[in-house]
Write an enzyme that holds these catalytic residues in place. Sequence first.
Site, PDB file in Angstrom:
ATOM      1  N   VAL A  19       0.838  -1.199   0.000  1.00  0.00           N
ATOM      2  CA  VAL A  19       0.000   0.000   0.000  1.00  0.00           C
ATOM      3  C   VAL A  19       0.873   1.249   0.000  1.00  0.00           C
ATOM      4  O   VAL A  19       0.600   2.225  -0.710  1.00  0.00           O
ATOM      5  CB  VAL A  19      -0.949   0.006   1.219  1.00  0.00           C
ATOM      6  N   LYS A  22       2.217   1.948  -3.452  1.00  0.00           N
ATOM      7  CA  LYS A  22       1.174   2.551  -4.294  1.00  0.00           C
ATOM      8  C   LYS A  22       0.946   4.013  -3.923  1.00  0.00           C
ATOM      9  O   LYS A  22       0.744   4.862  -4.799  1.00  0.00           O
ATOM     10  CB  LYS A  22      -0.137   1.772  -4.145  1.00  0.00           C
ATOM     11  N   HIS A  99       3.004   3.251   6.121  1.00  0.00           N
ATOM     12  CA  HIS A  99       1.789   2.847   6.827  1.00  0.00           C
ATOM     13  C   HIS A  99       2.120   1.683   7.758  1.00  0.00           C
ATOM     14  O   HIS A  99       2.965   0.842   7.448  1.00  0.00           O
ATOM     15  CB  HIS A  99       0.692   2.423   5.844  1.00  0.00           C
ATOM     16  N   GLU A 250      -7.934  -1.196  -6.783  1.00  0.00           N
ATOM     17  CA  GLU A 250      -8.102  -0.093  -7.731  1.00  0.00           C
ATOM     18  C   GLU A 250      -9.406  -0.203  -8.507  1.00  0.00           C
ATOM     19  O   GLU A 250      -9.971   0.806  -8.949  1.00  0.00           O
ATOM     20  CB  GLU A 250      -6.928  -0.059  -8.714  1.00  0.00           C
ATOM     21  N   ARG A 290      -6.484  11.079   9.005  1.00  0.00           N
ATOM     22  CA  ARG A 290      -7.866  10.755   8.656  1.00  0.00           C
ATOM     23  C   ARG A 290      -8.548  10.221   9.909  1.00  0.00           C
ATOM     24  O   ARG A 290      -8.070   9.263  10.521  1.00  0.00           O
ATOM     25  CB  ARG A 290      -7.925   9.695   7.546  1.00  0.00           C
ATOM     26  N   GLY A 311      -3.488   6.595   3.548  1.00  0.00           N
ATOM     27  CA  GLY A 311      -3.084   6.200   2.210  1.00  0.00           C
ATOM     28  C   GLY A 311      -3.269   7.317   1.193  1.00  0.00           C
ATOM     29  O   GLY A 311      -4.181   8.135   1.297  1.00  0.00           O
TER      30      GLY A 311
END
Length: 346
Positions: A19, A22, A99, A250, A290, A311
Amino acid sequence: MARLKVGIIFGGSSEEHPVSVKSAQEVAKSLDTGKYEPFWIGITKSGAWQLCDGPDTDWENGDCRPAMLSPDSSIHGLLVLDDGKYETIRLDLVLPVLHGKLGEDGAMQGLLELSGIPYIGCDVQSSALCMDKSLAYIVAGSAGIATPNFWAVLANENPDPDRLTYPVFVKPARSGSSFGVSQVFRKEELLSAVETARQYDSKVLIEEAVVGSEVGCAILGNDLDLIAGEVDRISLSHGFFKIHQESAPESGSENSTVTVPADISAESRSLVQETAKVVYRALGCRGLSRVDLFLKEDGEVVLNEVNTLPGMTSYSRYPRMMEAAGLPRAEVIDRLVASALAESRR
């Protein structure tokens, strides 16, 4: 003007390594190289640090050199091994795109504090606090924020299945995303769920299942100067939200749909945003986070969790909420850089 030299750290040895890669790829697309000179620092799954050309899918096999952040603040940057000798690269700023464990739990932030390099995101204390969901609940609760009822189970403990009211969620107390999370409907399933969570963390959290809509709010900024993104809402067909464990996230999720802006009333939207800001401040967040919440039918807002390095992938919630509020990724990055540099001068 000279470009700012920005070290961008990605990858890592946690279960969220893919992750992170990405996220870094999307940051690369949005980074204004007219303003910033990026130095891409990839951490392999085994924990090796490499200075590479960028976060493409084959970065680990490319033309990389061993490199690491120096904890010596007089160097203020990278030590790069080249032809048997170390060269130094002074950095103006570090952007962690990490992360999970050793990325957003305070460990990386501690190294950055020693290095003396300004960095984007929460500090050591708030990173560690938000990563441990049980501690985050205690602090948020003391600030007047509603939280689920919960029980922390330590490494040598086993919970009594007969003492709980089902359903409950069992999760690692200090892990990212939904890895190791189980929804438990019967007491016979509890101990197995605890063992699943222990694959990711020795400390396990058991939470009551809150009945309500899952909503989230992206927050950007420091102290009183905060920007709230648009609120989103997660609709589930079954199970629970676990987007990062899909085979092809995705292209969408097999059990969830994320709506942004959330299809809730203006009053509820405002309440969610203001509650997210209270949580953010109470937990000492800075830069970005978040805040995930539950919105109950009676209008009450309950804390779910706080993600201090959310993310940045093409399907991630944080950039979608900010974009819906009129802030595309490139502008979010500019604002994060500005706030981190301003914070470092205080």
